[in-house]
Design an enzyme around this catalytic site. Structure first.
Site, PDB file in Angstrom:
ATOM      1  N   VAL A  82       0.828  -1.204   0.000  1.00 50.39           N
ATOM      2  CA  VAL A  82       0.000   0.000   0.000  1.00 50.39           C
ATOM      3  C   VAL A  82       0.869   1.264   0.000  1.00 50.39           C
ATOM      4  O   VAL A  82       0.574   2.236  -0.705  1.00 50.39           O
ATOM      5  CB  VAL A  82      -0.979   0.001   1.197  1.00 50.39           C
ATOM      6  CG1 VAL A  82      -1.682   1.340   1.342  1.00 50.39           C
ATOM      7  CG2 VAL A  82      -1.996  -1.123   1.038  1.00 50.39           C
ATOM      8  N   GLU A  83       1.937   1.251   0.767  1.00 48.59           N
ATOM      9  CA  GLU A  83       2.787   2.444   0.888  1.00 48.59           C
ATOM     10  C   GLU A  83       3.536   2.767  -0.399  1.00 48.59           C
ATOM     11  O   GLU A  83       3.555   3.912  -0.824  1.00 48.59           O
ATOM     12  CB  GLU A  83       3.793   2.284   2.037  1.00 48.59           C
ATOM     13  CG  GLU A  83       3.189   2.340   3.417  1.00 48.59           C
ATOM     14  CD  GLU A  83       2.800   3.744   3.852  1.00 48.59           C
ATOM     15  OE1 GLU A  83       3.002   4.718   3.108  1.00 48.59           O
ATOM     16  OE2 GLU A  83       2.265   3.869   4.969  1.00 48.59           O
TER      17      GLU A  83
END
Length: 181
Positions: A82-83
């Site tokens: 996600v990051e």
């Protein structure tokens, strides 16, 4: 002076300039000189081998760090996905850097000197997330919100919508990764 030697001296002088500007992290040997080939070897070691920078190599690194800090590997994999989408060179609009998107102040606090170095970044991010998980008594969702928005906002009960969305996305991936394994 022989013309070939003059050109050689110019080339060596230019190499010294490049070393001084581009390789500040290298310490000169006690004699005050360093061979160019030694600098190249160190740069290659620092960059890592292609295998270490592969997704599989990064996953192994994440797994090792997760084990070291007693946190689920699948959670770390979800956070990294996600990051940064597994991009070690990622930089956010707000200045977060590397795989686990560490802000400069957080990286400094964690002792991460090079946030683009996958090993330092993942270890720092896992250490931080593990500490947040401890702080929130194992509440992974609160720890993730604090990882994204900062612990002060979570402690004050002011979790931004973007952080709530982040938590939902990470948790969805986390559950999926746990089912796959």
């Amino acid at each position: 002076m022989i013309p070939e030697m003059t050109n050689m001296n110019r080339a060596l002088g230019r190499i010294d300039e490049i070393l001084q500007r581009c390789v500040p992290w290298m310490e000169k040997r006690a004699s005050g000189t360093q061979r160019f080939v030694d600098v190249l070897d160190e740069a290659v070691k620092k960059a890592g081998t292609p295998a270490e920078r592969s997704i599989d190599g990064l996953r192994r690194l994440a797994g090792r760090c997760a084990e070291d800090y007693n946190i689920d590997e699948e959670l770390i994999r979800a956070v990294i996905q996600v990051e940064s989408g597994w991009n070690p060179e990622a930089v956010s609009a707000k200045g977060a850097r590397g795989l686990m998107q560490l802000m400069p102040g957080t990286a400094d606090m964690l002792g991460v000197e090079d946030p683009f170095d996958p090993e330092q970044n993942i270890e720092g991010g896992v250490k931080y997330l593990s500490g947040l998980t401890d702080k929130y008594n194992g509440d992974i969702e609160k720890a993730l919100a604090a990882y994204n928005a900062g612990p002060n906002r979570v402690d004050a009960g002011r979790i931004p919508e973007a952080a709530s969305r982040y938590v939902r996305n990470v948790m969805a991936l986390y559950r999926r990764y746990r089912e796959e394994d």
